[in-house]
Design an enzyme around this catalytic site. Sequence first.
Site, PDB file in Angstrom:
ATOM      1  N   ASP A 172     115.204 -65.138  21.326  1.00 36.47           N
ATOM      2  CA  ASP A 172     115.537 -66.414  21.966  1.00 36.47           C
ATOM      3  C   ASP A 172     116.267 -67.323  20.976  1.00 36.47           C
ATOM      4  O   ASP A 172     117.262 -67.972  21.319  1.00 36.47           O
ATOM      5  CB  ASP A 172     114.246 -67.081  22.450  1.00 36.47           C
ATOM      6  CG  ASP A 172     114.475 -68.054  23.600  1.00 36.47           C
ATOM      7  OD1 ASP A 172     115.529 -67.966  24.272  1.00 36.47           O
ATOM      8  OD2 ASP A 172     113.587 -68.887  23.831  1.00 36.47           O
ATOM      9  N   HIS A 255     121.704 -66.962  28.310  1.00 37.56           N
ATOM     10  CA  HIS A 255     120.615 -67.307  29.227  1.00 37.56           C
ATOM     11  C   HIS A 255     121.020 -67.148  30.686  1.00 37.56           C
ATOM     12  O   HIS A 255     120.165 -66.872  31.545  1.00 37.56           O
ATOM     13  CB  HIS A 255     120.100 -68.717  28.942  1.00 37.56           C
ATOM     14  CG  HIS A 255     119.086 -68.759  27.844  1.00 37.56           C
ATOM     15  ND1 HIS A 255     119.436 -68.771  26.507  1.00 37.56           N
ATOM     16  CD2 HIS A 255     117.729 -68.760  27.876  1.00 37.56           C
ATOM     17  CE1 HIS A 255     118.326 -68.791  25.765  1.00 37.56           C
ATOM     18  NE2 HIS A 255     117.284 -68.781  26.578  1.00 37.56           N
ATOM     19  N   HIS A 258     120.308 -63.632  31.186  1.00 40.45           N
ATOM     20  CA  HIS A 258     118.847 -63.499  31.294  1.00 40.45           C
ATOM     21  C   HIS A 258     118.390 -63.797  32.712  1.00 40.45           C
ATOM     22  O   HIS A 258     117.588 -63.051  33.302  1.00 40.45           O
ATOM     23  CB  HIS A 258     118.145 -64.461  30.328  1.00 40.45           C
ATOM     24  CG  HIS A 258     116.710 -64.712  30.697  1.00 40.45           C
ATOM     25  ND1 HIS A 258     116.336 -65.746  31.538  1.00 40.45           N
ATOM     26  CD2 HIS A 258     115.563 -64.062  30.376  1.00 40.45           C
ATOM     27  CE1 HIS A 258     115.035 -65.715  31.707  1.00 40.45           C
ATOM     28  NE2 HIS A 258     114.547 -64.712  31.015  1.00 40.45           N
ATOM     29  N   HIS A 272     110.851 -62.810  27.647  1.00 41.93           N
ATOM     30  CA  HIS A 272     112.037 -63.657  27.795  1.00 41.93           C
ATOM     31  C   HIS A 272     113.056 -63.397  26.683  1.00 41.93           C
ATOM     32  O   HIS A 272     114.236 -63.136  26.945  1.00 41.93           O
ATOM     33  CB  HIS A 272     111.593 -65.125  27.784  1.00 41.93           C
ATOM     34  CG  HIS A 272     112.715 -66.103  27.731  1.00 41.93           C
ATOM     35  ND1 HIS A 272     113.399 -66.528  28.849  1.00 41.93           N
ATOM     36  CD2 HIS A 272     113.284 -66.766  26.682  1.00 41.93           C
ATOM     37  CE1 HIS A 272     114.341 -67.397  28.501  1.00 41.93           C
ATOM     38  NE2 HIS A 272     114.288 -67.556  27.191  1.00 41.93           N
TER      39      HIS A 272
END
Length: 356
Positions: A172, A255, A258, A272
Amino acid sequence: MYITGARFPGRYVQAPGLISRLGAQAETLGKHALVILDRNLADVLRGPLEEGVKPLSAVISVHGGECSEQEITRNVEEGRAKGVDMIIGVGGGKALDTAKSVAFRLGGLPCVIVPTIAASDAPCSALAVVYKESDHSVDYDYFLPRNPDLVLVDTQIIAQAPSRFLAAGIGDALATWYEAESSRIADAPNCWGTHGSALAFEIARFCRDTIVEYGAEALRECDAGEAGPAFERVVEANILLSGAGFESGGVAGAHAIHHGLCELPDVHHHLHGEKVAIGVLATLLIHGNRDEYEKVRDYCLSVRLPTRLSDIGIVEVSDEKLQAVAQRACRPGEIMENEPITVTPDMVVAALRQLA
């Protein structure tokens, strides 16, 4: 008017054993807390929490597992019924995002965040990612008006968690600089509508440099259950630097991809940051930056991050799956628009195919 800025939690404190001082650190914010406790840690942490939260009085609510509308509503009703004046979230990202959401819906109560893993940059941010209970896909991003008032990081607790969580946090954090840099080049606003200040981009850079220098050693320390010097640096990078960096600098393609990956049931048992790492690699391929892609791929391998779709559960790669990911990643108004080039679903599909 062209406005730049940066935002941070009210306070950030980090040390081994710090949960024993939770009440002392939080007592200026309220007296009667609803503690939303991650269900995976309820048996282990209930005792230390009940002792550490003193002199506050506290009601403990065990989190249901998902940051969803249902879970937020349940805890709002609990907090209102108990007349609390503060919300404390203890656990992983979904429990923490629920706590932030509950604090806001109860009229903006003070919010204290106690992460028990360093698997994402969720703790410091004013963002909660809300998921659907039905299929665990992303429902919406919940942009809150205020960051947590206190983030308390007990590195002794975090060092006891499997090192996979720390690696996911590195994934992340890896996105922080790349997405902030894309946002800077595109002159795109951050998630609260301003443009990143010079400090925001320096934080993102420092975040990247820290995880690159200390990531592998931090994982070795975590394997041994030790909150060593490298571990402390990477925990701070994963939680504080990445949180401030993404929120102030901007988010973009990694993201967005994602969010697209979360459309597939294949990935729901992966973390995540593991999916974000795939998003970073795919975005570099979209930009045609092969040299940087190879450098980042090799780094990901050195810190136990996935580099192929099969690493996050997508073993059977089909056009249908890739199109589902790409359409979600590129839907109108999505953060993919913060990239300095126009990214189409076909470009996302082509990049993901290279990771198959």
